[in-house]
Design an enzyme around this catalytic site. Sequence first.
Site, PDB file in Angstrom:
ATOM      1  N   PRO A  25       0.693  -1.387  -0.108  1.00 10.28           N
ATOM      2  CG  PRO A  25      -0.162  -1.041   2.043  1.00 10.28           C
ATOM      3  CD  PRO A  25       0.518  -1.950   1.034  1.00 10.28           C
ATOM      4  CG  ASN A  26      -0.129   4.328   1.052  1.00 13.03           C
ATOM      5  OD1 ASN A  26      -1.333   4.998   0.836  1.00 13.03           O
ATOM      6  ND2 ASN A  26      -0.255   3.776   2.428  1.00 13.03           N
ATOM      7  NE  ARG A  33       3.451   6.703   1.776  1.00 11.65           N
ATOM      8  CZ  ARG A  33       3.945   5.527   2.359  1.00 11.65           C
ATOM      9  NH1 ARG A  33       4.827   4.841   1.411  1.00 11.65           N
ATOM     10  NH2 ARG A  33       3.656   5.022   3.597  1.00 11.65           N
ATOM     11  CE1 TYR A  38       8.919   4.891   3.501  1.00  4.91           C
ATOM     12  CE2 TYR A  38       7.252   6.923   3.361  1.00  4.91           C
ATOM     13  CZ  TYR A  38       7.475   5.804   3.864  1.00  4.91           C
ATOM     14  OH  TYR A  38       7.260   5.149   4.991  1.00  4.91           O
ATOM     15  CG  ASN A  89       8.474  -2.071   0.649  1.00  3.11           C
ATOM     16  OD1 ASN A  89       7.903  -1.973   1.798  1.00  3.11           O
ATOM     17  ND2 ASN A  89       8.915  -0.791   0.326  1.00  3.11           N
ATOM     18  CB  ALA A  92       1.448   0.230   6.437  1.00  8.88           C
ATOM     19  CD  GLU A 113      10.923  -7.624   5.900  1.00  7.38           C
ATOM     20  OE1 GLU A 113      11.139  -8.735   6.427  1.00  7.38           O
ATOM     21  OE2 GLU A 113      10.381  -6.515   6.717  1.00  7.38           O
ATOM     22  CG  HIS A 115      11.147  -2.304   4.759  1.00 10.39           C
ATOM     23  ND1 HIS A 115       9.609  -2.297   4.623  1.00 10.39           N
ATOM     24  CD2 HIS A 115      11.608  -3.353   5.421  1.00 10.39           C
ATOM     25  CE1 HIS A 115       9.334  -3.530   5.214  1.00 10.39           C
ATOM     26  NE2 HIS A 115      10.204  -4.220   5.756  1.00 10.39           N
ATOM     27  NE  ARG A 122       9.847   5.868   9.232  1.00  5.24           N
ATOM     28  CZ  ARG A 122       8.784   5.543   7.942  1.00  5.24           C
ATOM     29  NH1 ARG A 122       8.984   4.884   7.422  1.00  5.24           N
ATOM     30  NH2 ARG A 122       7.855   6.371   8.182  1.00  5.24           N
TER      31      ARG A 122
END
Length: 165
Positions: A25-26, A33, A38, A89, A92, A113, A115, A122
Amino acid sequence: MPATTAEAAPGPMTPRPEILVLNGPNLNLLGEREPEIYGRTTLADIEAMCADTAAEAGLDVRCIQSNHEGGLIDAVHAARRSTVGAIINAGAYTHTSLALHDALKSYDHPIIEVHLSNPHAREAVRHHSYLSPVAAAVIAGAGARGYVHAVEILIDHLTNAKARL
Ligand code: DQA
């Protein structure tokens, strides 16, 4: 009759093995964004970078992005027999989706995986990953370049899979 070299050699008509590049998502908004977190590289750019790196090793990529948990799970199911490894990725959903974890357990190929940011630096809610227990490697905080590293590491896992057994 044993296959001749000519028959066995991959040619233009032979489909190349595919790796799944799955984004959650996103991540369709990459470049717009929160660029301070990012970066400014778009998802299309990242997918092209993955395709170029995979092509050097004779692999194709299947790039899928979904904003829906079920869409990600369906993509994993569809890739179970038709891909040889995956880069994921999950955005969330990384931190929330036991269902995606379960789907990935049914995926019998190496998973890397990725990111863009480093979730461990964070908020605490981002520190746990449901993907890491099923991942062969985790790359975080390397920005868009992390995807290229992920493809390279996946290729390494595929190349060395027999030696590891
Ligand atoms: C992310 C990190 C997640 O915590 C976040 O929800 C994202 C992107 C990353 O690439 O840094 O959407 O997976």
